[in-house]
Design a protein around this motif. Structure first.
Motif, PDB file in Angstrom:
ATOM      1  N   ARG A 167      -0.555   4.306  -1.523  1.00 57.85           N
ATOM      2  CA  ARG A 167      -1.678   4.911  -0.809  1.00 57.85           C
ATOM      3  C   ARG A 167      -1.232   5.125   0.627  1.00 57.85           C
ATOM      4  N   GLU A 195       0.816  -1.220   0.000  1.00 60.46           N
ATOM      5  CA  GLU A 195       0.000   0.000   0.000  1.00 60.46           C
ATOM      6  C   GLU A 195       0.849   1.269   0.000  1.00 60.46           C
ATOM      7  N   CYS A 234      -0.953   2.760   4.062  1.00 59.92           N
ATOM      8  CA  CYS A 234       0.389   2.323   4.444  1.00 59.92           C
ATOM      9  C   CYS A 234       0.692   2.734   5.882  1.00 59.92           C
TER      10      CYS A 234
END
Length: 388
Positions: A349, A346, A353
Motif C-alpha cells: 500500500r 505497508e 508506505c
C-alpha cells in the motif's frame, strides 16, 4: 592576539583570541578591561550555539561539546570526541540519503501512476523491499551503538539493599577501593544513603549504600529507611544482599516483597560473607534469578559481580564503536525504527508506505537538527528516469 577570520573560526564569525601569561589575576584584569571597552561576557554555551546557527556544527555535534566536558570516563570522552568530529552525524546522514532514494522510488509510483507506470514493476526492479530491509538492519545497528553510548554517558545506578549488618557498607568499600562507609558490628550503623561512582570497563557505576531495612528503632533510622525505599525506586539495578550463613530468611523475603510491584528493575541476589560460611565464591541461577556468592572482606567473587552488572547493563565491551547518545537521540532512533518497520509491512500500500518513510526521515532529522521540506518531485526529475 590571534585573529581567526570568518568563516574559518569555530563559530564561523570573525574571532579575536587574547592569550595572557601569568595567573588568573592577570587574565581577570584583561577580561575586566575588555568589558570596560564595551565587550560583554558570553552566555553559557554561546560559542557552540553560534557555531550551530552558522552551520559549523549540527545539533548532535554541538551536544557532543557538552558531553566531552561532562565525560566521567576516558571511554566517554573518546566517544564524545568521535561525535564532535561528526561520526554520529555522518552515520545518520548516510541513512537519510539512502532513505531519500527509497522515498523517491515509492512516491514516484504515486505521483506518476497515471502515466502508465506499473508501481509493482518499479518497486520490484528497484529492489525496494530488499533495500528497505537492509536499511532497517543498519538503523538497528546504529541504535545498538547508541544504547551502548548512552550507557557510557549516564552509567548505571546500583542500589545495595538488605537488612542491617549484612555487608552492604563493606561491599561498597570493596567496590570503591577505599573506606567510604563506616563498618562496625553494630546493626544500623548506616543511617543515610552513601554514593560512590566507580568504573568497570569504562562504564560509570553509581553505587548507593543504603540504610538496613528492618523495623526502625528511632526517628533517625526511620528517615534513613524511608530514603532507602526512595533510592530503590530510582535504581537501574537492585543488589539485594543476604547473609550466606543463613541464606534466604523471612526478613529477606519481606524486603523482596516490599519492592514496588510495577518496578521492572533487574535484581541480583548476593550471598555475602561466603568466607565465614565456609563457601567458595561462585554464581548460579534459580527460578530465573541470578545468585552470587562473594566476600567483601577477602574480595572473592567481586569480579563475578562486576561481570553480572555489565551483563545486566547490556555492555558489549566495544567502547571504540559507541555513539555517545542522549535520551532524545535514543527516542528519535526508536521512532525512526518503528516507522521504517511499518513502511516495510505497508509496501503493498504505497500511500501508507510513503507516509511511514516520511515519518522515518522526520525522526532522523531531529538528531542533527535538520528539518527540511520534502520537495521530492525535484529529486525525482533530477535522479529518477521518468521516460519523458
Amino acid at each position: 592576539m590571534i585573529y581567526f577570520p570568518a568563516p574559518h573560526s569555530f563559530t564561523g564569525e570573525d574571532v579575536l583570541e587574547l592569550q595572557g601569561h601569568g595567573g588568573p589575576i592577570v587574565l581577570q584584569m584583561l577580561l575586566q578591561r575588555c568589558l570596560e571597552l564595551g565587550a560583554r561576557l558570553a552566555e553559557p554555551g554561546e560559542f557552540t550555539l553560534r557555531a550551530f546557527l552558522n552551520d559549523k556544527l549540527d545539533l548532535a555535534q554541538a551536544e557532543a561539546v557538552a558531553d566531552l566536558i561532562d565525560a566521567s570516563t576516558a571511554e566517554a570522552a573518546r566517544s564524545a570526541l568521535r561525535s564532535l568530529s561528526g561520526e554520529f552525524s555522518q552515520a545518520v546522514h548516510r541513512l537519510v540519503d539512502r532513505l531519500i532514494e527509497l522515498r523517491m522510488l515509492v512516491e514516484a509510483t504515486l505521483d506518476f501512476s497515471d502515466e502508465e507506470i506499473d508501481a509493482d514493476d518499479v518497486l520490484w526492479v528497484s529492489n525496494v523491499a530488499h533495500r528497505l530491509a537492509q536499511l532497517g538492519a543498519d538503523l538497528a545497528a546504529i541504535q545498538a551503538r547508541a544504547k551502548q553510548g548512552s550507557l557510557l554517558r549516564n552509567g548505571l545506578a546500583v542500589v545495595l539493599v538488605g537488612p542491617p549488618n549484612v555487608g552492604k557498607s563493606s561491599l561498597l568499600n570493596r567496590l570503591a577501593g577505599e573506606e567510604r562507609a563506616i563498618v562496625t558490628e553494630i546493626p544500623g550503623t548506616t543511617r543515610d544513603a552513601i554514593r560512590e561512582t566507580i568504573q568497570i570497563e569504562g562504564i560509570p557505576l553509581h553505587i548507593v549504600d543504603t540504610a538496613g531495612l528492618r523495623e526502625a528503632g528511632d526517628l533517625v533510622e526511620s528517615l534513613g529507611i524511608e530514603r532507602t525505599w526512595r533510592e530503590i525506586e530510582k535504581a537501574d539495578v537492585i543488589v539485594q544482599l543476604v547473609d550466606a550463613r543463613t541464606t534466604w530468611t523471612p526478613a529477606d523475603a519481606k524486603i523482596a516483597a516490599g519492592f514496588p510491584s510495577g518496578l521492572a528493575v533487574p535484581r541480583v541476589i548476593v550471598h555475602s560473607k561466603c568466607d565465614l560460611a565456609g563457601l567458595a565464591a561462585g554464581c548460579y541461577e534459580e527460578d530465573g534469578q541470578s545468585h552470587l556468592l562473594l566476600s567483601a572482606l577477602t574480595g572473592a567473587g567481586i569480579e563475578l559481580l562486576h561481570d553480572e552488572l555489565l551483563r545486566i547493563a547490556g555492555w558489549q565491551g566495544q567502547g571504540e564503536n559507541c555513539i555517545l547518545a542522549r535520551e532524545r537521540h535514543l527516542q528519535a532512533l526508536t521512532a525512526a525504527k518503528f516507522h521504517l518497520d511499518r513502511a516495510i509491512t505497508e509496501l503493498n500500500r504505497t500511500e501508507l508506505c510513503a507516509e511511514e518513510l516520511r515519518l522515518t526521515q522526520d525522526a532522523l532529522g531531529t538528531i542533527t537538527g535538520e528539518f527540511t521540506s520534502d520537495d521530492l518531485l525535484g529529486e525525482i526529475f533530477s535522479r529518477f528516469c521518468i521516460g519523458k
